[in-house]
Design a protein around this motif. Structure first.
Motif, PDB file in Angstrom:
ATOM      1  N   GLU A   1     -11.062   3.438  -3.728  1.00  0.00           N
ATOM      2  CA  GLU A   1     -10.777   2.089  -4.221  1.00  0.00           C
ATOM      3  C   GLU A   1     -10.312   2.075  -5.673  1.00  0.00           C
ATOM      4  OE1 GLU A   1     -10.668  -0.791  -2.392  1.00  0.00           O
ATOM      5  OE2 GLU A   1     -10.819   0.685  -0.790  1.00  0.00           O
TER       6      GLU A   1
ATOM      7  N   PRO B   1      -9.672  -0.515 -10.582  1.00  0.00           N
ATOM      8  CA  PRO B   1      -9.833  -0.845  -9.161  1.00  0.00           C
ATOM      9  C   PRO B   1      -8.460  -1.153  -8.540  1.00  0.00           C
ATOM     10  CG  PRO B   1     -11.207  -2.261 -10.549  1.00  0.00           C
ATOM     11  CD  PRO B   1     -10.340  -1.470 -11.456  1.00  0.00           C
ATOM     12  N   LYS B   2      -8.284  -0.801  -7.271  1.00  0.00           N
ATOM     13  CA  LYS B   2      -7.028  -1.094  -6.571  1.00  0.00           C
ATOM     14  C   LYS B   2      -6.677  -2.575  -6.640  1.00  0.00           C
ATOM     15  CE  LYS B   2      -6.341   2.358  -2.973  1.00  0.00           C
ATOM     16  NZ  LYS B   2      -6.357   2.583  -1.513  1.00  0.00           N
TER      17      LYS B   2
ATOM     18  N   GLN C   1       0.830  -1.209   0.000  1.00  0.00           N
ATOM     19  CA  GLN C   1       0.000   0.000   0.000  1.00  0.00           C
ATOM     20  C   GLN C   1       0.863   1.256   0.000  1.00  0.00           C
ATOM     21  OE1 GLN C   1      -3.308   0.325  -0.508  1.00  0.00           O
ATOM     22  NE2 GLN C   1      -3.267  -1.870  -0.844  1.00  0.00           N
TER      23      GLN C   1
END
Length: 181
Positions: free
Chosen positions: A140, A154-155, A114
């Motif tokens: 997201e 999308p992540k 992340q």
């Protein structure tokens, strides 16, 4: 302007290895049991703790690590951490300890990934070539700037790779998805 593309990567190359790396036990099983370390465990071998209780089985090995499948998690364990005992290959961790260590390793890996998912980060495709850079990360979604334009993904389309942030498709596949083909 950017194009929204929802990419299903389930059938694509996995983004991260299924196995989580567990920290090496404080002392290997040989030291804990007083036995000499034998040949590396082989695929399919049952692993026990120093008390003889089952830990799991060897799912795979790469010559450096063995992936131990406990039935709940798969954890990569250094081959140097195994010893031998009366019941075969031994590990100085119980099943619960190995599962907890694998969970901690997974949480640390997720946090590290992340931190890499930031504006300006280069994103690599399945072939290892750069497919673009991260323009923004919002909720997201990640907006990826490519030579063909921007794509909002999308992540979950991104994962850790050997070079950094990776998507599970090649640049050509991403271009085709952006073109709606």
């Amino acid at each position: 302007m950017y194009r929204t593309a929802f990419l299903l990567l389930a059938a694509a190359t996995p983004l991260a290895a299924n196995a989580q790396t567990a920290p090496a036990p404080q002392a290997n099983a040989a030291a804990a049991t007083g036995t000499a370390t034998a040949a590396a465990p082989t695929v399919g071998a049952t692993i026990v703790d120093t008390q003889g209780n089952p830990v799991g089985t060897i799912a795979s090995t790469d010559g450096t690590n063995a992936v131990v499948d406990t039935g709940t998690v798969k954890a990569a364990v250094p081959l140097s951490s195994f010893g031998t005992g009366p019941k075969g290959p031994t590990l100085a961790m119980t099943k619960a300890e190995l599962e907890a260590a694998a969970g901690q390793g997974a949480a640390q890996a997720a946090a590290q990934f992340q931190s890499q998912l930031t504006t300006g980060a280069t994103v690599y495709g399945a072939g290892g070539t750069s497919v673009g850079t991260i323009k923004t990360v919002e909720g997201e979604f990640v907006t990826l700037t490519t030579p063909k334009g921007d794509a909002r993904l999308p992540k979950g389309s991104f994962g850790p790779g050997p070079q950094g942030v990776t998507i599970g498709m090649t640049a050509a596949q991403l271009d085709a998805a952006m073109a709606g083909k």
